[in-house]
Design an enzyme around this catalytic site. Sequence first.
Site, PDB file in Angstrom:
ATOM      1  N   HIS A 129     -96.478   5.940 -17.291  1.00  0.00           N
ATOM      2  CA  HIS A 129     -96.913   4.860 -18.183  1.00  0.00           C
ATOM      3  C   HIS A 129     -98.127   5.266 -19.020  1.00  0.00           C
ATOM      4  O   HIS A 129     -98.267   4.837 -20.167  1.00  0.00           O
ATOM      5  CB  HIS A 129     -97.201   3.594 -17.381  1.00  0.00           C
ATOM      6  CG  HIS A 129     -95.977   2.999 -16.768  1.00  0.00           C
ATOM      7  ND1 HIS A 129     -95.590   3.270 -15.474  1.00  0.00           N
ATOM      8  CD2 HIS A 129     -95.027   2.171 -17.289  1.00  0.00           C
ATOM      9  CE1 HIS A 129     -94.461   2.632 -15.215  1.00  0.00           C
ATOM     10  NE2 HIS A 129     -94.106   1.956 -16.291  1.00  0.00           N
ATOM     11  N   TYR A 130     -98.984   6.103 -18.471  1.00  0.00           N
ATOM     12  CA  TYR A 130    -100.119   6.605 -19.237  1.00  0.00           C
ATOM     13  C   TYR A 130     -99.636   7.384 -20.459  1.00  0.00           C
ATOM     14  O   TYR A 130    -100.114   7.164 -21.584  1.00  0.00           O
ATOM     15  CB  TYR A 130    -100.992   7.489 -18.348  1.00  0.00           C
ATOM     16  CG  TYR A 130    -102.035   8.286 -19.102  1.00  0.00           C
ATOM     17  CD1 TYR A 130    -103.211   7.694 -19.530  1.00  0.00           C
ATOM     18  CD2 TYR A 130    -101.826   9.639 -19.379  1.00  0.00           C
ATOM     19  CE1 TYR A 130    -104.173   8.423 -20.223  1.00  0.00           C
ATOM     20  CE2 TYR A 130    -102.778  10.375 -20.068  1.00  0.00           C
ATOM     21  CZ  TYR A 130    -103.943   9.766 -20.482  1.00  0.00           C
ATOM     22  OH  TYR A 130    -104.886  10.490 -21.170  1.00  0.00           O
TER      23      TYR A 130
END
Length: 220
Positions: free
Chosen positions: A132-133
């Site tokens: 997700h980063y």
Amino acid sequence: MTKTLVIGAHGKVGQILVQDLAKNQREVLAAFRNKDQLQTVADLAGVEGVYFDLDSDEQAMTQFFIDHQVGQIVFTAGAGGKGGIERTVEVDLDGAIKTMIAAKKASVAHYVMVSAAGADDRSRWSASGIYHYFMMKHYADLYLQNSGLDYTIVRPALLLDTAGTGKVSLNVDFSGPKEDLQISRADVAAFVTAVLAHPEQSANQIYDLTAGHQNIQNIF
């Protein structure tokens, strides 16, 4: 005189960058999300610690940039894994994009994003272990490229706390050895300092960055 705003000045790259810019006699605004951190730059000549809230709205950010005569912005802030996915979205994506919208409205001349190597390659997102980063970094980078701002995106490989060498490689090869996919935070800060000193050469460019043998000062 216009000033350089470092968003994320308390982060590891941000701290080194602020010091580098001070040594280069730049007028610097070191932006912190915690007012208790302002004192950390009190002894640096040419550096003013300022409170800046990434949760504020675009209008407040625009006025901040105008009031403080911001001419260049470096975004090196990040949730750092704290607060889960929701906080990563709020800081690394929404917070970043709000600063871009505000920068455009405030006629900021140059916006530099410290991203991550592989953010443009979906196959790397899962391999990174922080899917997700990388997703947030990808879409923040994409928005910046279409923002109408003069931008520079710096995408470093794995960050290390080792001493800087003053040298980098602009060729990040994920098929190569893992030890070739890492770089000192000090060298990332030095590279960003060089980018800010050469806005015409670095405008609308994307640089993938890892350790190497190319002298940073010879790149621009």
